[in-house]
Design an enzyme around this catalytic site. Structure first.
Site, PDB file in Angstrom:
ATOM      1  N   THR A   1      53.662  29.750 -22.651  1.00  0.00           N
ATOM      2  CA  THR A   1      52.508  29.749 -23.542  1.00  0.00           C
ATOM      3  C   THR A   1      51.618  30.955 -23.317  1.00  0.00           C
ATOM      4  OG1 THR A   1      50.767  28.627 -22.264  1.00  0.00           O
ATOM      5  CG2 THR A   1      52.531  27.237 -23.189  1.00  0.00           C
TER       6      THR A   1
ATOM      7  N   LYS B   1      38.481  26.633  -8.616  1.00  0.00           N
ATOM      8  CA  LYS B   1      39.708  26.487  -7.835  1.00  0.00           C
ATOM      9  C   LYS B   1      39.594  25.362  -6.803  1.00  0.00           C
ATOM     10  CE  LYS B   1      42.079  29.512 -10.035  1.00  0.00           C
ATOM     11  NZ  LYS B   1      43.193  29.052 -10.908  1.00  0.00           N
TER      12      LYS B   1
ATOM     13  N   THR C   1      49.217  42.026  -9.414  1.00  0.00           N
ATOM     14  CA  THR C   1      49.301  41.636 -10.814  1.00  0.00           C
ATOM     15  C   THR C   1      48.129  42.293 -11.535  1.00  0.00           C
ATOM     16  OG1 THR C   1      47.901  39.676 -10.593  1.00  0.00           O
ATOM     17  CG2 THR C   1      50.243  39.419 -10.087  1.00  0.00           C
TER      18      THR C   1
ATOM     19  N   TYR D   1      34.073  30.965  -9.776  1.00  0.00           N
ATOM     20  CA  TYR D   1      35.542  30.976  -9.712  1.00  0.00           C
ATOM     21  C   TYR D   1      36.032  30.097  -8.570  1.00  0.00           C
ATOM     22  CZ  TYR D   1      40.315  32.717  -9.206  1.00  0.00           C
ATOM     23  OH  TYR D   1      41.689  32.813  -9.100  1.00  0.00           O
TER      24      TYR D   1
ATOM     25  N   ASP E   1      46.161  27.224 -27.305  1.00  0.00           N
ATOM     26  CA  ASP E   1      44.793  27.298 -26.813  1.00  0.00           C
ATOM     27  C   ASP E   1      44.628  26.169 -25.810  1.00  0.00           C
ATOM     28  OD1 ASP E   1      42.105  27.287 -26.288  1.00  0.00           O
ATOM     29  OD2 ASP E   1      41.467  27.042 -28.369  1.00  0.00           O
TER      30      ASP E   1
ATOM     31  N   ASN F   1      49.446  28.013 -14.708  1.00  0.00           N
ATOM     32  CA  ASN F   1      49.156  29.328 -14.157  1.00  0.00           C
ATOM     33  C   ASN F   1      47.982  30.013 -14.855  1.00  0.00           C
ATOM     34  OD1 ASN F   1      49.830  32.093 -12.945  1.00  0.00           O
ATOM     35  ND2 ASN F   1      50.234  32.459 -15.119  1.00  0.00           N
TER      36      ASN F   1
ATOM     37  N   SER G   1      46.073  27.406  -7.749  1.00  0.00           N
ATOM     38  CA  SER G   1      44.729  27.524  -7.199  1.00  0.00           C
ATOM     39  C   SER G   1      44.581  28.968  -6.743  1.00  0.00           C
ATOM     40  CB  SER G   1      44.552  26.521  -6.055  1.00  0.00           C
ATOM     41  OG  SER G   1      43.310  26.692  -5.420  1.00  0.00           O
TER      42      SER G   1
END
Length: 286
Positions: free
Chosen positions: A34, A155, A186, A151, A58, A85, A136
């Site tokens: 997705t 998590k 990444t 943030y 979404d 993810n 997480s």
């Protein structure tokens, strides 16, 4: 191909999600992936095969998530592994961030994950099998990073709900693993995966230094973790008969988790007398 596991992966157009999709397709797995932008997802994956189902979703819209789960089961017949993810980082001190900025981060990182869990659990319960991987972060274990409070809070929430989910899902043969990476090379630190506070306060010097540090990491590409190795490790872990509830990825994550455990143990030991002093007094013995 019917014996190959079916994976459902959110946030698959970049980062860990994209690397997972690529490796899984090479191994002959069937993958539903997705992204908010399905055209971007198709371009990133670059594979047109019956084993790959790209889906525009979404995650903050539970109906959209439900339609994606249904499309996956209609094409592949089942779902074996779910990878939550998708998410993004929100930088800024707790005083600086607006209510809107804070809630938006929770909408994606926490409630997006919950939407997937609610929609996929009926299918996994019918199968009496499945494995849910909730991403997480080491920031979900240790929160002492200036500017990362919201943030970290998202998590920490993922950690808590995942532990409860593991207990709730176990009677149905469903496994849960919480994946907590450190810094990997990444595009997490790049535009779109991380947001800064719109209203910055000059007084928060440590937060500005944190922003500068992460910008430098992005520019240098000097994060210590290799996403190719991480994706391969996740695929190996899922194949194990007894996968862990908690999986740390990266030497930095492993080290910081050890520091958090030691800090908690130190506080427990130093304040043990106070902790134990708060119960009702035992009645005198006859």
């Amino acid at each position: 191909m019917d014996n190959q596991p079916v994976w459902f992966i959110t946030g698959a157009s970049k980062g860990f999600g994209l690397e997972l999709v690529g490796q899984l397709l090479q191994k002959g797995h069937r993958v539903a992936a997705t992204s908010r932008n399905v055209a971007e997802l198709r371009r990133a994956v670059g594979a047109e095969t019956a084993d790959f189902l790209p889906l525009a979703v979404d995650l903050t819209d539970e109906r959209s998530v439900g339609q994606a789960i249904q499309a996956t089961t209609e094409q592949f017949g089942r779902i074996d592994v779910v990878v939550n993810n998708a998410g993004y980082g929100q930088l800024g001190s707790l005083e600086e961030l607006t209510d809107e900025e804070a809630r938006a981060n929770f909408e994606v990182n926490v409630f997006g994950t919950l939407n997937v869990i609610r929609q996929v659990m009926p299918q996994l319960r019918r199968q009496q099998s499945g494995h849910i991987l909730n991403f997480s972060s080491i920031a979900g274990i240790m929160g002492s990073f200036p500017g990362w409070g919201i943030y970290c809070a998202t998590k920490f929430a993922v950690e808590g709900l995942s532990e409860s989910l593991a207990a709730e899902a176990a009677p149905f043969g469903i496994k849960v693993t919480i994946v907590a990476p450190g810094y990997f090379r990444t595009n997490f630190l790049k535009s779109g995966s991380i947001k800064l506070a719109e209203n910055k306060l000059d007084e928060y010097r440590l937060v500005r230094e944190s922003e500068a540090y992460h910008h430098q990491l992005q520019q240098d590409g000097s994060q210590p973790g290799d996403p190719v190795k991480a994706a391969a490790a996740l695929i190996r872990m899922v194949a194990e008969p007894n996968p862990p509830l908690h999986l740390l990825l990266g030497q930095d994550a492993y080290h910081l988790a050890g520091l958090k455990i030691k800090a908690l143990q130190d506080d427990m030991a130093q304040w043990k007398a106070v902790s134990l002093s708060t119960g009702f007094a035992e009645p005198p013995q006859a």
